[in-house]
Design a protein around this motif. Structure first.
Motif, PDB file in Angstrom:
ATOM      1  N   ARG A  20      -4.648  -9.293  25.097  1.00 27.17           N
ATOM      2  CA  ARG A  20      -3.766  -8.994  23.961  1.00 27.17           C
ATOM      3  C   ARG A  20      -4.272  -7.768  23.203  1.00 27.17           C
ATOM      4  O   ARG A  20      -5.486  -7.536  23.100  1.00 27.17           O
ATOM      5  N   CYS A  21      -3.344  -7.015  22.629  1.00 30.70           N
ATOM      6  CA  CYS A  21      -3.714  -5.920  21.728  1.00 30.70           C
ATOM      7  C   CYS A  21      -2.578  -5.683  20.745  1.00 30.70           C
ATOM      8  O   CYS A  21      -1.475  -6.223  20.899  1.00 30.70           O
ATOM      9  N   ILE A  22      -2.870  -4.889  19.737  1.00 36.03           N
ATOM     10  CA  ILE A  22      -1.888  -4.572  18.694  1.00 36.03           C
ATOM     11  C   ILE A  22      -1.751  -3.062  18.577  1.00 36.03           C
ATOM     12  O   ILE A  22      -2.756  -2.339  18.572  1.00 36.03           O
ATOM     13  N   LEU A  23      -0.498  -2.603  18.470  1.00 30.71           N
ATOM     14  CA  LEU A  23      -0.209  -1.192  18.213  1.00 30.71           C
ATOM     15  C   LEU A  23       0.561  -1.082  16.898  1.00 30.71           C
ATOM     16  O   LEU A  23       1.750  -1.419  16.848  1.00 30.71           O
ATOM     17  N   PRO A  24      -0.079  -0.615  15.825  1.00 24.68           N
ATOM     18  CA  PRO A  24       0.682  -0.372  14.583  1.00 24.68           C
ATOM     19  C   PRO A  24       1.512   0.909  14.715  1.00 24.68           C
ATOM     20  O   PRO A  24       1.073   1.874  15.332  1.00 24.68           O
ATOM     21  N   ILE A  25       2.703   0.875  14.139  1.00 20.93           N
ATOM     22  CA  ILE A  25       3.598   2.036  14.158  1.00 20.93           C
ATOM     23  C   ILE A  25       4.070   2.299  12.724  1.00 20.93           C
ATOM     24  O   ILE A  25       4.507   1.376  12.032  1.00 20.93           O
ATOM     25  N   GLY A  26       3.972   3.546  12.276  1.00 27.49           N
ATOM     26  CA  GLY A  26       4.304   3.848  10.886  1.00 27.49           C
ATOM     27  C   GLY A  26       5.286   4.998  10.758  1.00 27.49           C
ATOM     28  O   GLY A  26       6.142   5.235  11.617  1.00 27.49           O
ATOM     29  N   SER A  27       5.141   5.719   9.659  1.00 24.07           N
ATOM     30  CA  SER A  27       5.945   6.906   9.384  1.00 24.07           C
ATOM     31  C   SER A  27       5.253   7.662   8.256  1.00 24.07           C
ATOM     32  O   SER A  27       4.591   7.045   7.424  1.00 24.07           O
ATOM     33  N   ILE A  28       5.387   8.981   8.283  1.00 24.15           N
ATOM     34  CA  ILE A  28       4.880   9.794   7.176  1.00 24.15           C
ATOM     35  C   ILE A  28       6.113  10.337   6.470  1.00 24.15           C
ATOM     36  O   ILE A  28       6.840  11.176   7.016  1.00 24.15           O
ATOM     37  N   GLU A  29       6.355   9.838   5.276  1.00 18.59           N
ATOM     38  CA  GLU A  29       7.618  10.170   4.589  1.00 18.59           C
ATOM     39  C   GLU A  29       7.513   9.838   3.115  1.00 18.59           C
ATOM     40  O   GLU A  29       6.616   9.083   2.695  1.00 18.59           O
ATOM     41  N   GLN A  30       8.469  10.368   2.356  1.00 16.57           N
ATOM     42  CA  GLN A  30       8.465  10.128   0.919  1.00 16.57           C
ATOM     43  C   GLN A  30       8.530   8.641   0.603  1.00 16.57           C
ATOM     44  O   GLN A  30       9.303   7.897   1.204  1.00 16.57           O
ATOM     45  N   HIS A  31       7.690   8.219  -0.329  1.00 15.58           N
ATOM     46  CA  HIS A  31       7.729   6.859  -0.864  1.00 15.58           C
ATOM     47  C   HIS A  31       7.633   6.919  -2.381  1.00 15.58           C
ATOM     48  O   HIS A  31       6.813   6.225  -2.990  1.00 15.58           O
ATOM     49  N   ALA A  32       8.471   7.776  -2.983  1.00  8.94           N
ATOM     50  CA  ALA A  32       8.476   7.944  -4.442  1.00  8.94           C
ATOM     51  C   ALA A  32       7.042   8.218  -4.936  1.00  8.94           C
ATOM     52  O   ALA A  32       6.371   9.084  -4.376  1.00  8.94           O
ATOM     53  N   GLN A  33       6.568   7.468  -5.929  1.00 11.20           N
ATOM     54  CA  GLN A  33       5.243   7.739  -6.512  1.00 11.20           C
ATOM     55  C   GLN A  33       4.103   7.332  -5.572  1.00 11.20           C
ATOM     56  O   GLN A  33       2.948   7.672  -5.805  1.00 11.20           O
ATOM     57  N   LEU A  34       4.427   6.564  -4.545  1.00 15.33           N
ATOM     58  CA  LEU A  34       3.393   6.038  -3.647  1.00 15.33           C
ATOM     59  C   LEU A  34       3.019   7.065  -2.583  1.00 15.33           C
ATOM     60  O   LEU A  34       3.687   8.080  -2.416  1.00 15.33           O
ATOM     61  N   SER A  35       1.984   6.753  -1.843  1.00 20.43           N
ATOM     62  CA  SER A  35       1.485   7.650  -0.796  1.00 20.43           C
ATOM     63  C   SER A  35       2.560   7.973   0.229  1.00 20.43           C
ATOM     64  O   SER A  35       3.366   7.111   0.608  1.00 20.43           O
TER      65      SER A  35
END
Ligand SMILES: [Zn+2]
Length: 234
Positions: A20-35
């Motif tokens: 078993r393994c895990i692959l996290p998937i995200g995005s780099i994008e505006q999140h208002a005041q957040l990162s």
């Protein structure tokens, strides 16, 4: 455990006992005041926290995702759908080659749903390898917990405001933003969408008490861990 904290010999030995393994998937994008990295930060951290007690390797997060609609905001990077799918294919092919047979893709960004659809196709081409595409934030238990805390929750609202997604020296409005009309927003090009969104929060409060956020996190971590544990196809 983080895959990058292992060497290849350790991974080879590990694979003899667990595939078993895990692959996290995200995005780099505006999140208002957040990162700008919220979706990458959260998908990687929920994966690591879920995997920690059960010793399942977590690959580095695929940070970039599919987010054409936020491209009028600085800091947003979008992959074409074809690029994202080509990237996912190469990563899953590599995981299969090294011996993984049960993979959880922990996704932190709604725009990445084409990757989820592609996974079904990839599995048809690769029988014997199971992949679960897990949208951690709207999985049943986590979404129920969000609704129990505050039913008005959305992109870049309080529900993404954790101690680990804030940037330094930022104040949050002490208000609840009215929910944006999402179908109307989706009919707009990126510049008009930015105008409608203002700071980028889709609606709801900007911040809630950390005790509520940590309780929400506990539910998300437990729900993600349950998916990694099983059941899996035999
Ligand atoms: Zn997000």
């Amino acid at each position: 455990m983080r895959l990058i904290d292992m060497n290849w010999m350790q991974l080879e030995a590990h694979l003899k006992g667990d595939d078993r393994c895990i692959l996290p998937i995200g995005s780099i994008e505006q999140h208002a005041q957040l990162s700008l990295g919220v979706d990458a930060i959260l998908s990687e951290k929920v994966s690591l926290d879920a995997a920690q007690p059960i010793g399942v390797p977590v690959f580095p997060v695929l940070s970039y995702g599919i987010t054409p609609y936020f491209t009028a905001f600085p800091g947003t990077v979008t992959l074409r759908i074809s690029t994202a799918i080509a990237l996912a294919k190469d990563v899953f092919d590599s995981m299969k080659r090294m011996g993984f047979r049960r993979i959880v893709a922990v996704n932190g960004h709604g725009g990445n749903s084409p990757i989820g659809a592609y996974i079904q196709e990839w599995m048809a081409d690769n029988p014997g390898v199971a992949i679960k595409f897990h949208n951690w934030w709207n999985a049943p238990k986590t979404w129920a917990k969000v609704k129990a805390i505050d039913p008005v929750a959305s992109h870049a609202s309080w529900m993404e405001n954790f101690p680990w997604t804030r940037v330094a020296n930022v104040a949050y409005p002490d208000t609840s933003k009215p929910m944006v009309d999402i179908p109307h927003l989706k009919s707009m090009d990126p510049a008009r969408g930015r105008e409608l969104l203002g700071d980028g929060n889709f609606g709801g409060r900007y911040i809630r008490d950390d005790s509520e956020m940590l309780a929400l996190w506990d539910v998300a971590v437990a729900e993600t861990r349950e998916l990694v544990e099983g059941p899996w196809p035999k």
